[in-house]
Design a protein around this motif. Structure first.
Motif, short mmCIF file in Angstrom:
data_model
loop_
_atom_site.label_atom_id
_atom_site.label_comp_id
_atom_site.label_asym_id
_atom_site.label_seq_id
_atom_site.Cartn_x
_atom_site.Cartn_y
_atom_site.Cartn_z
N GLN A 184 0.82 0.89 13.40
CA GLN A 184 2.24 0.53 13.36
C GLN A 184 2.45 -0.98 13.30
N VAL A 185 3.31 -1.39 12.36
CA VAL A 185 3.75 -2.79 12.27
C VAL A 185 5.27 -2.79 12.33
N VAL A 186 5.83 -3.75 13.06
CA VAL A 186 7.29 -3.88 13.16
C VAL A 186 7.70 -5.29 12.77
N ASN A 187 8.68 -5.39 11.89
CA ASN A 187 9.31 -6.67 11.58
C ASN A 187 10.53 -6.80 12.48
N SER A 233 0.82 -1.20 0.00
CA SER A 233 0.00 0.00 0.00
C SER A 233 0.87 1.26 0.00
N GLY A 234 0.49 2.22 -0.85
CA GLY A 234 1.21 3.48 -0.89
C GLY A 234 1.01 4.29 0.37
N LEU A 235 0.03 3.90 1.22
CA LEU A 235 -0.22 4.63 2.45
C LEU A 235 0.70 4.18 3.59
N VAL A 236 1.48 3.12 3.35
CA VAL A 236 2.37 2.60 4.39
C VAL A 236 3.78 3.15 4.18
N ARG A 237 4.26 3.90 5.16
CA ARG A 237 5.63 4.39 5.11
C ARG A 237 6.54 3.29 5.64
N GLN A 238 7.48 2.85 4.82
CA GLN A 238 8.33 1.72 5.16
C GLN A 238 9.75 2.19 5.48
N LYS A 239 10.25 1.78 6.65
CA LYS A 239 11.58 2.19 7.10
C LYS A 239 12.38 0.97 7.57
N VAL A 240 13.70 1.13 7.54
CA VAL A 240 14.60 0.06 7.96
C VAL A 240 15.62 0.63 8.93
N ILE A 241 15.88 -0.11 9.99
CA ILE A 241 16.97 0.22 10.91
C ILE A 241 17.94 -0.95 10.94
N MET A 242 19.19 -0.70 10.65
CA MET A 242 20.20 -1.75 10.74
C MET A 242 20.58 -1.92 12.21
N VAL A 252 5.01 -8.36 2.54
CA VAL A 252 3.90 -7.55 2.04
C VAL A 252 2.64 -7.84 2.83
N HIS A 253 2.42 -9.11 3.15
CA HIS A 253 1.23 -9.47 3.93
C HIS A 253 1.31 -8.84 5.32
N ARG A 254 2.51 -8.87 5.93
CA ARG A 254 2.67 -8.29 7.26
C ARG A 254 2.34 -6.79 7.27
N ILE A 255 3.00 -6.05 6.38
CA ILE A 255 2.83 -4.59 6.43
C ILE A 255 1.45 -4.19 5.90
N GLY A 256 0.76 -5.11 5.20
CA GLY A 256 -0.58 -4.82 4.72
C GLY A 256 -1.60 -4.73 5.82
N ARG A 257 -1.20 -5.02 7.06
CA ARG A 257 -2.13 -4.91 8.19
C ARG A 257 -2.23 -3.47 8.69
N THR A 258 -1.38 -2.59 8.16
CA THR A 258 -1.50 -1.17 8.46
C THR A 258 -1.75 -0.43 7.16
N GLY A 259 -2.12 0.84 7.24
CA GLY A 259 -2.40 1.60 6.03
C GLY A 259 -3.68 1.16 5.33
N ARG A 260 -4.70 0.78 6.11
CA ARG A 260 -5.95 0.31 5.53
C ARG A 260 -7.02 1.38 5.58
N ALA A 261 -8.04 1.15 4.78
CA ALA A 261 -9.24 2.01 4.78
C ALA A 261 -8.90 3.48 4.66
N SER A 269 -6.37 5.06 5.79
CA SER A 269 -5.59 5.62 6.90
C SER A 269 -4.11 5.36 6.69
N PRO A 270 -3.25 6.32 7.04
CA PRO A 270 -1.80 6.10 6.89
C PRO A 270 -1.30 5.09 7.90
N GLY A 271 -0.21 4.45 7.57
CA GLY A 271 0.40 3.48 8.48
C GLY A 271 1.91 3.52 8.35
N SER A 272 2.57 2.84 9.26
CA SER A 272 4.02 2.81 9.26
C SER A 272 4.51 1.40 9.51
N ALA A 273 5.53 1.00 8.76
CA ALA A 273 6.12 -0.32 8.93
C ALA A 273 7.62 -0.15 9.14
N LEU A 274 8.11 -0.67 10.25
CA LEU A 274 9.52 -0.57 10.60
C LEU A 274 10.14 -1.96 10.63
#
Length: 437
Positions: free
Chosen positions: A320-323, A221-230, A334-343, A345-350
């Motif tokens: 918020q979803v965190v891997n 989803s384009g509504l999910v902001r995806q970020k990575v922390i090493m 994709v399935h995991r982060i698809g649980r945010t950013g629905r309907a 509404s914006p969401g965030s995946a870290l």
């Protein structure tokens, strides 16, 4: 889909329209707009749709409509007219909850049965007429073998999340169930993808089906902001605890690769003063239900889950979803982060990524066709005495071991028997995981 299309335009019975209105819905989702008319016509359906697209109502509403328009004069105990098969207990419970929600203004009766709980209350419930039965394959076959259930009257079969069923090794159970059903029936198959295995299954159980498809699995989803922390694996627990506390997150779903990892992380977060709970296949059904209810109600801020244990968890506006670890299979990301950013509404995946997970990260980026945004956390310093490396969980491993490999293996499947099978795997050949959810 026409955005002005309403549920009334689909021709659903008035009691169902009233229930939909009570639930606060006005317009059908794309999968509902496509699937409902086909199901109402009585034909077989092959549908590609993920959790979060509204697929449950896409088959529940037209099935209820069929039962209302074709009532039976006599109803036999333990002889359902509709059978819905799901891969996990949580999803079964969610589907049956939706059935009751939309059937609230009718006299249609439904029942959910799954493993991991005492079978006797289910046997008692089956002595009453049930119109719709939602079940996991293993427990369904248990009842069939004990003659507490008669599937000869099934008019409509639904196979929900069929791809996950195949991943969990349910193909033989599915075939056994199909042999117990009347050949003259309507069959609906829902899957996240149309893989070769899914098409082979569909060919064996569907008769000239219509096909509908929404939300490609590799389309995040384009509504999910995806970020990575090493981060080093040994630092991840402290880092995540710091992030949650400093950010003030009140509802975050965290995915771990293993059941052991879910437990350790939840224990760490609770120790740090956060309300957290873990769900996985080794937890009792009552414990899983309590954790899910607490998370939905806001009493539990952090829910730590393995992939399959989280199936069926559907929360609108989850922020918020965190891997905690990247999944071995890129599509699962994709399935995991698809649980945010629905309907809308914006969401965030870290995602917290150890050096050993770089290959998994690159596979995800290839699948999603985007580079995930790397960030750093200001003010956080790794502990002076990090947890021993042997406690870290190796990608693809079900137990503990030193992080040294990026080879991917199939993750342990947290169903009722999977925990025992995983523990015994090195001693003797284990039964197929997922045989009795």
């Amino acid at each position: 889909m026409n955005s002005e299309l309403s549920f009334a335009d689909l021709g659903l019975a008035e009691p169902l329209l009233r229930a939909v209105h009570d639930a606060g819905y006005t317009h059908p989702t794309p999968i509902q707009a496509q699937a409902i008319p086909h199901v109402l016509q009585g034909g077989d359906l092959l549908a590609a749709a993920q959790t979060g697209t509204g697929k449950t109502a896409g088959f529940t509403l037209p099935i209820l409509d069929h039962l209302l328009r074709h009532p039976q004069k006599t109803r036999s105990p333990g002889r359902p007219r509709v059978l819905v098969l799901t891969p996990t207990r949580e999803l079964a419970a969610q589907v049956e909850e939706s059935v009751r929600l939309y059937a609230r203004h009718t006299r249609i009766q439904s029942l959910v049965i799954f493993g991991g709980v005492n079978i006797n209350p289910q046997i008692t419930a089956l002595k009453k007429p049930q119109d719709i039965l939602v079940a996991t394959p293993g427990r369904l076959l248990d009842h069939a073998s004990q003659k507490t259930l008669d599937l000869s009257g099934v008019e409509i079969l639904v196979l929900d999340e069929a791809d996950r069923m195949l991943d969990m090794g349910f193909i033989h159970d599915i075939r056994r169930v199909l042999r117990l059903l009347p050949k003259a029936r309507q069959s609906l198959l829902f899957s996240a993808t149309f893989s070769d295995d899914i098409r082979a299954l569909a060919h064996g159980m569907l008769d000239h089906p219509e096909e509908v498809s929404v939300a490609r699995r590799n389309a995040a989803s384009g509504l999910v902001r995806q970020k990575v922390i090493m981060a080093r694996q040994s630092d991840k627990r402290d880092l995540l605890s710091h992030i949650i506390r400093e950010s003030g997150w009140h509802q975050v779903l965290v995915f771990t690769r293993t059941k052991h990892g879910a437990n350790r992380l939840a224990e760490k977060l609770v120790k740090d003063g956060l309300s957290a709970a873990a769900i996985h296949g080794n937890k009792s059904q009552s414990a899983r239900t309590r954790a899910l209810s607490g998370f939905k109600d806001g009493k539990v801020a952090v829910l730590v889950a393995t992939d399959i244990a989280a199936r069926g968890l559907d929360i609108e506006q989850l922020p918020q979803v965190v891997n905690f670890e990247l999944p071995n299979v890129p599509e699962d990301y994709v399935h995991r982060i698809g649980r945010t950013g629905r309907a809308g509404s914006p969401g965030s995946a870290l995602s917290l990524v150890d050096d050993s997970e770089i290959k998994l990260l690159r596979a995800i980026e290839r699948l999603t066709r985007q580079n995930l945004e790397p960030i750093t956390i200001e003010g956080w310093v790794p502990p002076a005495h990090p947890e021993p490396a042997q406690d870290a969980e190796r990608p693809g491993a079900g137990g503990r071991g030193r992080v040294h490999s990026t080879r991917s293996a199939s993750p342990a499947t947290p169903t009722d028997r999977a925990g025992r099978a995983h523990a015994a795997r090195r001693r003797r050949p284990a039964p197929m995981a997922g045989r009795r959810p």
